[in-house]
Design a protein around this motif. Structure first.
Motif, PDB file in Angstrom:
ATOM      1  N   ALA A 197       0.803  -1.219   0.000  1.00  0.00           N
ATOM      2  CA  ALA A 197       0.000   0.000   0.000  1.00  0.00           C
ATOM      3  C   ALA A 197       0.841   1.276   0.000  1.00  0.00           C
ATOM      4  O   ALA A 197       0.591   2.201  -0.779  1.00  0.00           O
ATOM      5  CB  ALA A 197      -0.964  -0.004   1.185  1.00  0.00           C
ATOM      6  N   ILE A 198       1.844   1.342   0.859  1.00  0.00           N
ATOM      7  CA  ILE A 198       2.626   2.577   0.967  1.00  0.00           C
ATOM      8  C   ILE A 198       3.409   2.839  -0.319  1.00  0.00           C
ATOM      9  O   ILE A 198       3.424   3.961  -0.835  1.00  0.00           O
ATOM     10  CB  ILE A 198       3.563   2.510   2.188  1.00  0.00           C
ATOM     11  CG1 ILE A 198       2.740   2.527   3.480  1.00  0.00           C
ATOM     12  CG2 ILE A 198       4.557   3.678   2.178  1.00  0.00           C
ATOM     13  CD1 ILE A 198       3.544   2.328   4.746  1.00  0.00           C
ATOM     14  N   ASN A 199       4.048   1.816  -0.859  1.00  0.00           N
ATOM     15  CA  ASN A 199       4.786   1.994  -2.113  1.00  0.00           C
ATOM     16  C   ASN A 199       3.865   2.347  -3.261  1.00  0.00           C
ATOM     17  O   ASN A 199       4.222   3.130  -4.145  1.00  0.00           O
ATOM     18  CB  ASN A 199       5.582   0.730  -2.441  1.00  0.00           C
ATOM     19  CG  ASN A 199       6.799   0.563  -1.549  1.00  0.00           C
ATOM     20  OD1 ASN A 199       7.331   1.537  -1.016  1.00  0.00           O
ATOM     21  ND2 ASN A 199       7.245  -0.673  -1.369  1.00  0.00           N
ATOM     22  N   LEU A 200       2.654   1.783  -3.256  1.00  0.00           N
ATOM     23  CA  LEU A 200       1.682   2.118  -4.300  1.00  0.00           C
ATOM     24  C   LEU A 200       1.310   3.599  -4.221  1.00  0.00           C
ATOM     25  O   LEU A 200       1.228   4.280  -5.258  1.00  0.00           O
ATOM     26  CB  LEU A 200       0.433   1.248  -4.148  1.00  0.00           C
ATOM     27  CG  LEU A 200      -0.731   1.576  -5.087  1.00  0.00           C
ATOM     28  CD1 LEU A 200      -0.326   1.401  -6.548  1.00  0.00           C
ATOM     29  CD2 LEU A 200      -1.940   0.688  -4.764  1.00  0.00           C
ATOM     30  N   CYS A 201       1.112   4.113  -3.025  1.00  0.00           N
ATOM     31  CA  CYS A 201       0.778   5.533  -2.871  1.00  0.00           C
ATOM     32  C   CYS A 201       1.896   6.423  -3.402  1.00  0.00           C
ATOM     33  O   CYS A 201       1.640   7.397  -4.126  1.00  0.00           O
ATOM     34  CB  CYS A 201       0.512   5.852  -1.403  1.00  0.00           C
ATOM     35  SG  CYS A 201      -0.963   5.067  -0.733  1.00  0.00           S
ATOM     36  N   ARG A 202       3.128   6.096  -3.048  1.00  0.00           N
ATOM     37  CA  ARG A 202       4.263   6.887  -3.539  1.00  0.00           C
ATOM     38  C   ARG A 202       4.303   6.874  -5.062  1.00  0.00           C
ATOM     39  O   ARG A 202       4.523   7.908  -5.713  1.00  0.00           O
ATOM     40  CB  ARG A 202       5.576   6.328  -2.989  1.00  0.00           C
ATOM     41  CG  ARG A 202       5.772   6.511  -1.491  1.00  0.00           C
ATOM     42  CD  ARG A 202       7.227   6.266  -1.122  1.00  0.00           C
ATOM     43  NE  ARG A 202       7.437   6.268   0.320  1.00  0.00           N
ATOM     44  CZ  ARG A 202       7.559   5.183   1.062  1.00  0.00           C
ATOM     45  NH1 ARG A 202       7.519   3.980   0.489  1.00  0.00           N
ATOM     46  NH2 ARG A 202       7.740   5.271   2.363  1.00  0.00           N
ATOM     47  N   SER A 203       4.100   5.709  -5.642  1.00  0.00           N
ATOM     48  CA  SER A 203       4.144   5.570  -7.095  1.00  0.00           C
ATOM     49  C   SER A 203       3.056   6.384  -7.774  1.00  0.00           C
ATOM     50  O   SER A 203       3.296   7.093  -8.754  1.00  0.00           O
ATOM     51  CB  SER A 203       4.015   4.090  -7.469  1.00  0.00           C
ATOM     52  OG  SER A 203       3.989   3.920  -8.868  1.00  0.00           O
TER      53      SER A 203
END
Length: 232
Positions: free
Chosen positions: A59-65
């Motif tokens: 989830a966190i990496n998806l948000c950054r992306s």
């Protein structure tokens, strides 16, 4: 046209429950189970919001992306984080998430956030109107568009700083205690140390001063903070 929401979670119960709530409220929804599927669903929409299951490891990496992908545009992200993952709250904010809520939570709280972020005033249950904006001293706080401007220039704030400014600008010259600010700017049930409030006030002060060329935040030692639009 109905506002679009992508629901991202591998948990069918989470996704289908949210789909029912959102569609009853007048939103159009798409379901996605993983990062690639989520990105594909968002790319096909305009004025799209994302409700993200905060339990997901990706989830966190998806948000950054998503927030750094210029080809996707201004996707608005609301993350629902279970209480046992509350320690990830600040990481989601740092990843660019627009609103983070700790579950369990009354649906009306994240529904209001989605309406505000997407400008979705036509949703069926939107029976009460939030204040459209606050303008004073050349500073405009547009609560519907989630936008801050000063003499036409944008001031970019994180979600917590925006909430702090919206709270204080609504009652100029009033001094808010730190516990009042934390209850208004942070999700319900999240413990906020007074020093954390100080840090976010500092960020807000720097962001405003950089554009306005003056400090409008008043500090009252031992009590809290307020805004004075005519402050030199």
């Amino acid at each position: 046209m109905k506002p679009n929401i992508v629901i991202s979670s591998p948990d069918a119960d989470f996704s289908l429950t949210l789909r029912h709530i959102l569609e009853v409220e007048g939103f159009s929804t798409d379901l996605a189970m993983g990062p690639a599927e989520t990105v594909d669903a968002i790319r096909q929409k305009q004025n799209v919001g994302l409700v993200l299951d905060g339990r997901n490891e990706f989830a966190i990496n998806l948000c950054r992306s998503l927030k750094s992908d210029e080809g996707i545009g201004q996707v608005r992200i609301v993350t629902l984080v279970p209480a046992e993952a509350e320690h990830r709250y600040e990481a989601f904010l740092n990843a660019g998430v627009d609103e983070v809520f700790i579950r369990p939570i009354e649906p009306d709280r994240y529904l209001r956030a989605l309406r505000r972020l997407l400008g979705a005033d036509g949703c069926r249950s939107c029976t009460h109107q939030e204040q459209e904006g606050i303008t004073d001293g050349g500073l405009t706080v547009d609560t519907r568009a989630h936008r801050i401007t000063y003499d036409g220039r944008d001031i970019h704030l994180g979600p917590i700083e925006f909430a702090l400014l919206r709270t204080m600008a609504g009652e100029p010259s009033r001094v808010f205690r730190r516990d009042e600010l934390s209850s208004m700017a942070w999700p319900q049930g999240v413990f906020v140390d007074p020093r954390t409030v100080n840090v976010h006030i500092g960020r807000l002060r720097r962001a405003l001063s950089a554009v306005m060329g003056r400090d409008i935040i008043r500090t009252v030692r031992g009590i809290g903070y307020g805004i004075e639009f005519d402050r030199d």
